[in-house]
Design a protein around this motif. Structure first.
Motif, PDB file in Angstrom:
ATOM      1  N   LEU A 110       5.748 -44.829  -5.331  1.00 22.26           N
ATOM      2  CA  LEU A 110       6.681 -44.718  -4.298  1.00 22.26           C
ATOM      3  C   LEU A 110       6.734 -46.143  -3.624  1.00 22.26           C
ATOM      4  N   LEU A 111       5.660 -46.879  -3.303  1.00 24.21           N
ATOM      5  CA  LEU A 111       5.527 -48.312  -2.714  1.00 24.21           C
ATOM      6  C   LEU A 111       6.407 -49.122  -3.567  1.00 24.21           C
ATOM      7  N   ALA A 112       6.010 -49.043  -4.793  1.00 25.68           N
ATOM      8  CA  ALA A 112       6.808 -50.117  -5.501  1.00 25.68           C
ATOM      9  C   ALA A 112       8.216 -49.716  -5.733  1.00 25.68           C
ATOM     10  N   TYR A 113       8.641 -48.789  -5.768  1.00 25.55           N
ATOM     11  CA  TYR A 113      10.322 -48.397  -5.522  1.00 25.55           C
ATOM     12  C   TYR A 113      10.767 -48.794  -4.317  1.00 25.55           C
ATOM     13  N   MET A 114       9.968 -48.577  -3.205  1.00 26.46           N
ATOM     14  CA  MET A 114      10.478 -48.939  -1.677  1.00 26.46           C
ATOM     15  C   MET A 114      10.550 -50.441  -1.700  1.00 26.46           C
ATOM     16  N   SER A 115       9.222 -51.241  -2.296  1.00 27.32           N
ATOM     17  CA  SER A 115       9.276 -52.714  -2.279  1.00 27.32           C
ATOM     18  C   SER A 115      10.304 -53.333  -3.090  1.00 27.32           C
ATOM     19  N   LEU A 116      10.787 -52.463  -4.321  1.00 30.51           N
ATOM     20  CA  LEU A 116      12.004 -53.053  -4.936  1.00 30.51           C
ATOM     21  C   LEU A 116      13.318 -53.225  -4.218  1.00 30.51           C
ATOM     22  N   LYS A 117      13.615 -51.907  -3.598  1.00 33.34           N
ATOM     23  CA  LYS A 117      14.724 -51.609  -3.066  1.00 33.34           C
ATOM     24  C   LYS A 117      14.944 -52.259  -1.695  1.00 33.34           C
ATOM     25  N   LEU A 118      13.940 -52.020  -0.820  1.00 32.89           N
ATOM     26  CA  LEU A 118      13.921 -52.763   0.651  1.00 32.89           C
ATOM     27  C   LEU A 118      13.655 -54.156   0.407  1.00 32.89           C
ATOM     28  N   TYR A 119      12.982 -54.620  -0.270  1.00 32.84           N
ATOM     29  CA  TYR A 119      12.614 -56.147  -0.092  1.00 32.84           C
ATOM     30  C   TYR A 119      12.644 -56.771  -1.217  1.00 32.84           C
ATOM     31  N   GLU A 154      12.565 -51.637 -13.837  1.00 28.59           N
ATOM     32  CA  GLU A 154      12.662 -52.313 -12.343  1.00 28.59           C
ATOM     33  C   GLU A 154      11.638 -52.200 -11.679  1.00 28.59           C
ATOM     34  N   ILE A 155      10.758 -50.910 -11.822  1.00 26.35           N
ATOM     35  CA  ILE A 155       9.572 -50.888 -10.825  1.00 26.35           C
ATOM     36  C   ILE A 155       8.163 -51.764 -11.409  1.00 26.35           C
ATOM     37  N   SER A 156       8.255 -52.139 -12.757  1.00 24.29           N
ATOM     38  CA  SER A 156       7.133 -52.552 -13.490  1.00 24.29           C
ATOM     39  C   SER A 156       6.524 -53.843 -12.720  1.00 24.29           C
ATOM     40  N   TYR A 157       7.433 -54.811 -12.215  1.00 30.24           N
ATOM     41  CA  TYR A 157       6.497 -55.986 -11.659  1.00 30.24           C
ATOM     42  C   TYR A 157       6.422 -55.564 -10.350  1.00 30.24           C
ATOM     43  N   PRO A 158       7.196 -55.082  -9.557  1.00 31.97           N
ATOM     44  CA  PRO A 158       6.675 -54.430  -8.047  1.00 31.97           C
ATOM     45  C   PRO A 158       5.385 -53.172  -8.314  1.00 31.97           C
ATOM     46  N   LEU A 159       5.509 -52.463  -9.097  1.00 35.90           N
ATOM     47  CA  LEU A 159       4.295 -51.754  -9.288  1.00 35.90           C
ATOM     48  C   LEU A 159       2.982 -52.857  -9.747  1.00 35.90           C
ATOM     49  N   TYR A 160       3.017 -53.439 -10.402  1.00 34.05           N
ATOM     50  CA  TYR A 160       1.826 -54.314 -10.876  1.00 34.05           C
ATOM     51  C   TYR A 160       1.589 -55.194  -9.483  1.00 34.05           C
ATOM     52  N   MET A 161       2.205 -55.657  -8.611  1.00 33.91           N
ATOM     53  CA  MET A 161       2.073 -56.406  -7.526  1.00 33.91           C
ATOM     54  C   MET A 161       1.435 -55.704  -6.227  1.00 33.91           C
ATOM     55  N   VAL A 162       1.975 -54.279  -6.222  1.00 31.80           N
ATOM     56  CA  VAL A 162       1.497 -53.808  -4.986  1.00 31.80           C
ATOM     57  C   VAL A 162       0.497 -52.546  -5.013  1.00 31.80           C
ATOM     58  N   HIS A 163       0.448 -52.344  -6.163  1.00 33.31           N
ATOM     59  CA  HIS A 163      -0.657 -51.213  -6.474  1.00 33.31           C
ATOM     60  C   HIS A 163      -1.981 -51.458  -5.982  1.00 33.31           C
ATOM     61  N   TYR A 164      -2.654 -52.848  -6.152  1.00 28.76           N
ATOM     62  CA  TYR A 164      -3.768 -53.111  -5.950  1.00 28.76           C
ATOM     63  C   TYR A 164      -4.501 -52.869  -4.699  1.00 28.76           C
ATOM     64  N   PRO A 165      -3.559 -53.383  -3.621  1.00 32.83           N
ATOM     65  CA  PRO A 165      -3.998 -52.817  -2.186  1.00 32.83           C
ATOM     66  C   PRO A 165      -4.118 -51.667  -1.828  1.00 32.83           C
ATOM     67  N   LEU A 166      -3.465 -50.533  -2.490  1.00 31.05           N
ATOM     68  CA  LEU A 166      -3.909 -49.083  -2.424  1.00 31.05           C
ATOM     69  C   LEU A 166      -5.161 -49.048  -3.295  1.00 31.05           C
ATOM     70  N   VAL A 167      -5.157 -49.463  -4.147  1.00 35.31           N
ATOM     71  CA  VAL A 167      -6.426 -49.214  -5.215  1.00 35.31           C
ATOM     72  C   VAL A 167      -7.857 -49.535  -4.408  1.00 35.31           C
ATOM     73  N   TYR A 168      -7.966 -50.669  -3.464  1.00 40.42           N
ATOM     74  CA  TYR A 168      -8.775 -51.070  -2.719  1.00 40.42           C
ATOM     75  C   TYR A 168      -9.297 -49.732  -1.797  1.00 40.42           C
ATOM     76  N   PHE A 169      -8.342 -49.353  -1.102  1.00 38.31           N
ATOM     77  CA  PHE A 169      -8.676 -47.922  -0.598  1.00 38.31           C
ATOM     78  C   PHE A 169      -9.273 -46.884  -1.391  1.00 38.31           C
ATOM     79  N   TYR A 170      -8.753 -46.772  -2.469  1.00 37.78           N
ATOM     80  CA  TYR A 170      -9.177 -45.781  -3.294  1.00 37.78           C
ATOM     81  C   TYR A 170     -10.769 -46.183  -3.538  1.00 37.78           C
TER      82      TYR A 170
END
Length: 370
Positions: A348-357, A304-320
């Motif tokens: 956490l962002l991936a799971y929230m993205s999945l359930k809330l959006y 369930e989180i695989s695709y959300p994780l792939y699609m939302v992690h990089y905006p956080l990686v830019y900060f890192y």
């Protein structure tokens, strides 16, 4: 006829779980990347091959889900289903990238604050379509076709593969498909062995060289997955999820092979992974059974989180990455708490993205795209 009424087939729970394992390794790869001094010292050295694994999984699942349904399914209905599945998180990923754009203050991107808001918004809107932007519109300076969310390049090629499948390749006989896959394997093998860097990385820039790499990395695994879905005879593998996950981790964490003097050896390793080992892992995963309720829940969560994780992690990686670049010389021993924080935030962002959006958006699209 409403194609959305076609019943959904059962998932392969182990393949869902393996997609999540690969997505987690992608995040680890991106967190280790800015700490590496060269491609030879990257800790998760072959993490980028997870993309090729994703393409193979996608081809297998598309073949399983749709190959025997074209007497009830139109091309328009197929694309409505793919848009429903892929597009919401593409839009979210681009939006998150745009929101964070001006806050990633770093020496890596010295001109970032000179980009006018209208141009940022235009790049974001184009990104919503997953169409690549030309180099003249690159607002970050990394020559990416999607500078607000770098990983979306693979979704561009995913759509190309889906178009080729729906319009043309689905009509191929198994023999014709086998010939296509064999030709694609030869092209991939040639790319891997002759690459100037000794690897198959590339595909994220809108130029001839990268488009060639992107298409080569897509064509073999996607259509090999399709072929596998047609010809594979299920066997039974005990503890398939454990062994397949272990093999994926071993292959993607494998250190660079051959060094700077024998770059072709690393290319050979990557070609063997993509052409032979990844299909074997998918076959094992498709043939295995979940052994207990805990494993079933793990596979379900990871899928369930695989695709959300792939699609939302990089905006956080830019900060890192910005933080790493502003602390030059920092070591993994010093950076790991920040890497762990970014990794945990991405989950956490991936799971929230999945359930809330994502899930609500897909329900709405399923209801209204008819």
């Amino acid at each position: 006829m409403n194609n959305n009424n076609i019943a959904t087939k059962p998932h392969y729970p182990i393949l869902d779980g393996l997609r999540g394992v690969a997505a987690i390794i992608v995040v680890a790869f991106h967190l280790c990347e800015p700490l590496a001094t060269s491609r030879f010292t990257q800790l998760v050295n072959h993490g980028y091959l997870a993309v090729d694994f994703f393409f193979l999984l996608s081809g297998f699942v598309i073949g399983y889900a749709y190959d025997d349904r074209w007497n009830k399914l139109t091309i328009g209905g197929f694309f409505r289903r793919r848009i429903e599945r892929l597009q919401p998180l593409i839009i979210l990923g681009m939006t998150l990238g745009a929101i964070g754009f001006y806050f990633t203050d770093s020496t890596l991107w010295p001109l970032i604050h000179t980009i006018p808001v209208w141009k940022l918004l235009l790049v974001m809107l184009i990104g919503y379509t997953v169409l690549p932007i030309p180099l003249s519109m690159d607002i970050r300076g990394w020559q990416e076709m999607h500078p607000l969310n770098s990983v979306a390049w693979s979704l561009f090629f995913e759509y190309i593969a889906n178009i080729l499948y729906a319009v043309w390749v689905r009509k191929f006989s198994t023999l014709a498909l086998s010939v296509l896959v064999a030709i694609a394997a030869i092209i991939l093998f040639h790319l891997a062995l002759t690459s100037a860097n000794g690897d198959v990385t590339g595909g994220w820039t809108l130029n001839v060289a990268h488009i060639r790499v992107g298409l080569t990395r897509t064509m073999y695994p996607f259509f090999a997955g399709l072929l596998l879905s047609r010809v594979a005879k299920p066997a039974h593998f005990r503890n398939a999820f454990f062994w397949c996950s272990l093999w994926i981790a071993v292959l993607l964490f494998m250190p660079r092979i051959g060094g700077a003097d024998h770059l072709w050896l690393n290319g050979l390793y990557e070609a063997i992974c993509i052409i032979f080992l990844f299909p074997a892992i998918v076959y094992m995963g498709a043939s295995g059974k979940v052994d207990n309720p805990v494993e079933n829940k793990v596979c379900k969560f990871l899928g369930e989180i695989s695709y959300p994780l792939y699609m939302v992690h990089y905006p956080l990686v830019y900060f890192y990455v910005a933080w790493i670049s502003n602390h030059k010389g920092i070591t993994m021993a010093e950076a790991w708490p920040y890497a762990l924080l970014t990794f945990s935030g991405a989950i956490l962002l991936a799971y929230m993205s999945l359930k809330l959006y994502d899930e609500p958006a897909r329900r709405w699209l399923r209801k209204n795209l008819k």
